[in-house]
Motif scaffolding. Structure first.
Motif, PDB file in Angstrom:
ATOM      1  N   THR A  35      -7.892   1.691   0.939  1.00 41.73           N
ATOM      2  CA  THR A  35      -8.169   0.884  -0.261  1.00 41.73           C
ATOM      3  C   THR A  35      -6.892   0.275  -0.844  1.00 41.73           C
ATOM      4  O   THR A  35      -6.926  -0.788  -1.446  1.00 41.73           O
ATOM      5  N   ALA A  37      -4.550  -1.124   0.720  1.00 42.01           N
ATOM      6  CA  ALA A  37      -4.266  -2.397   1.406  1.00 42.01           C
ATOM      7  C   ALA A  37      -4.922  -3.564   0.667  1.00 42.01           C
ATOM      8  O   ALA A  37      -4.403  -4.688   0.667  1.00 42.01           O
ATOM      9  N   TYR A  39      -5.469  -3.813  -2.690  1.00 45.75           N
ATOM     10  CA  TYR A  39      -4.669  -4.139  -3.877  1.00 45.75           C
ATOM     11  C   TYR A  39      -3.363  -4.815  -3.470  1.00 45.75           C
ATOM     12  O   TYR A  39      -2.854  -5.693  -4.166  1.00 45.75           O
ATOM     13  N   ARG A  40      -2.846  -4.401  -2.322  1.00 47.24           N
ATOM     14  CA  ARG A  40      -1.618  -5.037  -1.818  1.00 47.24           C
ATOM     15  C   ARG A  40      -1.896  -6.505  -1.462  1.00 47.24           C
ATOM     16  O   ARG A  40      -1.069  -7.381  -1.727  1.00 47.24           O
ATOM     17  N   ARG A  90       3.349  -5.200   2.931  1.00 46.71           N
ATOM     18  CA  ARG A  90       4.199  -4.012   2.724  1.00 46.71           C
ATOM     19  C   ARG A  90       5.655  -4.389   2.519  1.00 46.71           C
ATOM     20  O   ARG A  90       6.565  -3.755   3.045  1.00 46.71           O
ATOM     21  N   VAL A  98       2.594  -4.107  -7.127  1.00 42.87           N
ATOM     22  CA  VAL A  98       1.211  -3.677  -6.862  1.00 42.87           C
ATOM     23  C   VAL A  98       0.665  -2.696  -7.909  1.00 42.87           C
ATOM     24  O   VAL A  98      -0.537  -2.713  -8.215  1.00 42.87           O
ATOM     25  N   SER A 102      -2.842  -3.484  -9.633  1.00 38.10           N
ATOM     26  CA  SER A 102      -3.964  -2.553  -9.440  1.00 38.10           C
ATOM     27  C   SER A 102      -4.389  -1.881 -10.746  1.00 38.10           C
ATOM     28  O   SER A 102      -5.406  -1.189 -10.778  1.00 38.10           O
ATOM     29  N   ARG A 108      -9.786  -4.235 -10.252  1.00 43.89           N
ATOM     30  CA  ARG A 108     -10.335  -3.002  -9.683  1.00 43.89           C
ATOM     31  C   ARG A 108     -11.840  -3.137  -9.435  1.00 43.89           C
ATOM     32  O   ARG A 108     -12.350  -2.761  -8.390  1.00 43.89           O
ATOM     33  N   GLU A 127      -9.520   6.321   1.680  1.00 46.79           N
ATOM     34  CA  GLU A 127      -8.340   6.943   1.100  1.00 46.79           C
ATOM     35  C   GLU A 127      -7.815   6.080  -0.035  1.00 46.79           C
ATOM     36  O   GLU A 127      -7.800   4.855   0.088  1.00 46.79           O
ATOM     37  N   GLY A 128      -7.416   6.700  -1.139  1.00 51.94           N
ATOM     38  CA  GLY A 128      -6.785   5.955  -2.228  1.00 51.94           C
ATOM     39  C   GLY A 128      -7.143   6.503  -3.592  1.00 51.94           C
ATOM     40  O   GLY A 128      -8.108   7.268  -3.736  1.00 51.94           O
ATOM     41  N   ARG A 129      -6.341   6.058  -4.549  1.00 50.96           N
ATOM     42  CA  ARG A 129      -6.540   6.461  -5.929  1.00 50.96           C
ATOM     43  C   ARG A 129      -7.948   6.097  -6.360  1.00 50.96           C
ATOM     44  O   ARG A 129      -8.383   4.989  -6.083  1.00 50.96           O
ATOM     45  N   ASP A 130      -8.683   7.012  -6.910  1.00 49.40           N
ATOM     46  CA  ASP A 130     -10.011   6.780  -7.486  1.00 49.40           C
ATOM     47  C   ASP A 130     -11.169   6.765  -6.478  1.00 49.40           C
ATOM     48  O   ASP A 130     -12.306   6.619  -6.872  1.00 49.40           O
ATOM     49  N   ARG A 179       6.801   8.390 -10.296  1.00 52.96           N
ATOM     50  CA  ARG A 179       5.519   7.811  -9.906  1.00 52.96           C
ATOM     51  C   ARG A 179       4.378   8.790 -10.206  1.00 52.96           C
ATOM     52  O   ARG A 179       3.309   8.390 -10.665  1.00 52.96           O
ATOM     53  N   ARG A 186      -1.659   7.069 -16.362  1.00 52.85           N
ATOM     54  CA  ARG A 186      -2.167   5.726 -16.658  1.00 52.85           C
ATOM     55  C   ARG A 186      -3.623   5.762 -17.116  1.00 52.85           C
ATOM     56  O   ARG A 186      -4.370   6.696 -16.775  1.00 52.85           O
TER      57      ARG A 186
HETATM   58  O1   DC Z   1      -1.600   3.628  -0.975  1.00 53.49           O
HETATM   59  P1   DC Z   1      -0.752   2.369  -1.200  1.00 53.49           P
HETATM   60  O2   DC Z   1       0.716   2.668  -1.452  1.00 53.49           O
HETATM   61  O3   DC Z   1      -0.923   1.335  -0.136  1.00 53.49           O
HETATM   62  O4   DC Z   1      -1.333   1.775  -2.566  1.00 53.49           O
HETATM   63  C1   DC Z   1      -0.799   0.603  -3.121  1.00 53.49           C
HETATM   64  C2   DC Z   1      -0.937   0.624  -4.632  1.00 53.49           C
HETATM   65  O5   DC Z   1      -2.278   0.445  -5.049  1.00 53.49           O
HETATM   66  C3   DC Z   1      -0.419   1.890  -5.330  1.00 53.49           C
HETATM   67  O6   DC Z   1       0.312   1.471  -6.484  1.00 53.49           O
HETATM   68  C4   DC Z   1      -1.658   2.628  -5.740  1.00 53.49           C
HETATM   69  C5   DC Z   1      -2.678   1.511  -5.900  1.00 53.49           C
HETATM   70  N1   DC Z   1      -4.019   1.899  -5.521  1.00 53.49           N
HETATM   71  C6   DC Z   1      -4.960   1.992  -6.510  1.00 53.49           C
HETATM   72  O7   DC Z   1      -4.646   1.776  -7.680  1.00 53.49           O
HETATM   73  N2   DC Z   1      -6.245   2.326  -6.181  1.00 53.49           N
HETATM   74  C7   DC Z   1      -6.594   2.588  -4.908  1.00 53.49           C
HETATM   75  N3   DC Z   1      -7.854   2.914  -4.617  1.00 53.49           N
HETATM   76  C8   DC Z   1      -5.619   2.484  -3.879  1.00 53.49           C
HETATM   77  C9   DC Z   1      -4.335   2.158  -4.223  1.00 53.49           C
END
Ligand code: DC
Length: 227
Positions: A35, A37, A39-40, A90, A98, A102, A108, A127-130, A179, A186
């Motif tokens: 996930t 990728a 937001y990137r 990247r 990012v 994000s 979002r 995989e990813g935040r949230d 971080r 946040r």
């Molecule tokens: O996992 P990553 O480093 O590629 O994530 C890039 C950015 O996006 C990082 O700042 C966290 C954010 N992110 C997010 O807010 N929600 C997600 N589901 C995945 C990543």
């Protein structure tokens, strides 16, 4: 197995969630969903259009960019309206912007829509935040990966060394600590363990050992789902 399974993995930076999610997806024959990728990709598009400080313009990009992902041999390729962006997401510029992009709620919600659709197809390791809290609150298996700060810093430091970036171990550790603090504090989708997530600390484990442990945990849960 007839049921469509969703496995969601979250955890702090450097906990090895990308590696674990990729390896698990491969071993299970599931789709790997990165996930971050997405937001990137939005961040890159905003930077390229020179609007990375304009929230409304960034939201417009998120709505019109039609982001899609394709994973082949463990590498996720990212597309926007058929243009491939994989090689541009990247960079240090994207890295430094990012987090801000994000954190925009409307960005979002657009990405979550796409992620939910991918989830509907089933058999996904996301995989990813949230992903464990917002995107797939009903995921079949939720994993919260952790490792000690020292270990996570060692892993990141190694990555930087292999890509010849000059940074000291102490700097890497301080960055991670910062971080962790920002991510947990946040307002929008903070880093937190879902109540029903299985927490797994992989300090001291190799990626292979980590995979073996997680695979065992997952098989056990899947066996019970199948009953
Ligand atoms: O996992 P990553 O480093 O590629 O994530 C890039 C950015 O996006 C990082 O700042 C966290 C954010 N992110 C997010 O807010 N929600 C997600 N589901 C995945 C990543």
């Amino acid at each position: 197995m007839s049921k469509k399974i969703i496995i969601a993995i979250d955890g702090p930076a450097g906990s090895g969630k990308s590696t674990a999610a990729k390896n698990l997806a491969k071993k299970l024959g599931f789709t790997y969903l990165d996930t971050g990728a997405m937001y990137r990709a939005i961040t890159f598009l905003a930077l390229r259009s020179g609007v990375s400080d304009d929230k409304e313009k960034i939201i417009e990009i998120a709505k019109s960019s039609n982001i899609s992902l394709k994973t082949e041999n463990g590498i996720t390729r990212v597309f926007s309206n058929d243009e491939e962006l994989t090689d541009f997401i990247r960079t240090p510029e994207v890295n430094s912007k990012v987090s801000e992009v994000s954190a925009i709620p409307d960005v979002r919600s657009e990405m979550v829509k796409i992620q939910k659709k991918i989830g509907d197809e089933g058999n996904v390791v996301a995989e990813g935040r949230d992903v464990t809290t917002v995107v797939y609150p009903n995921a079949d298996i939720k994993i919260f990966l952790t490792a000690s700060l020292e270990e996570r810093a060692r892993r990141r430091f190694k990555e930087f060394q292999s890509s010849n970036q000059s940074i000291t171990f102490e700097e890497v550790k301080a960055n991670l600590e910062k971080r962790d603090r920002i991510d947990s504090g946040r307002e929008v989708s903070p880093l937190r363990k879902a109540d029903d997530a299985i927490e797994f600390d992989n300090t001291g484990l190799t990626p292979e050992e980590d995979l073996e442990h997680l695979y065992k945990i997952i098989l056990e849960v899947l066996r019970n789902i199948d009953k």
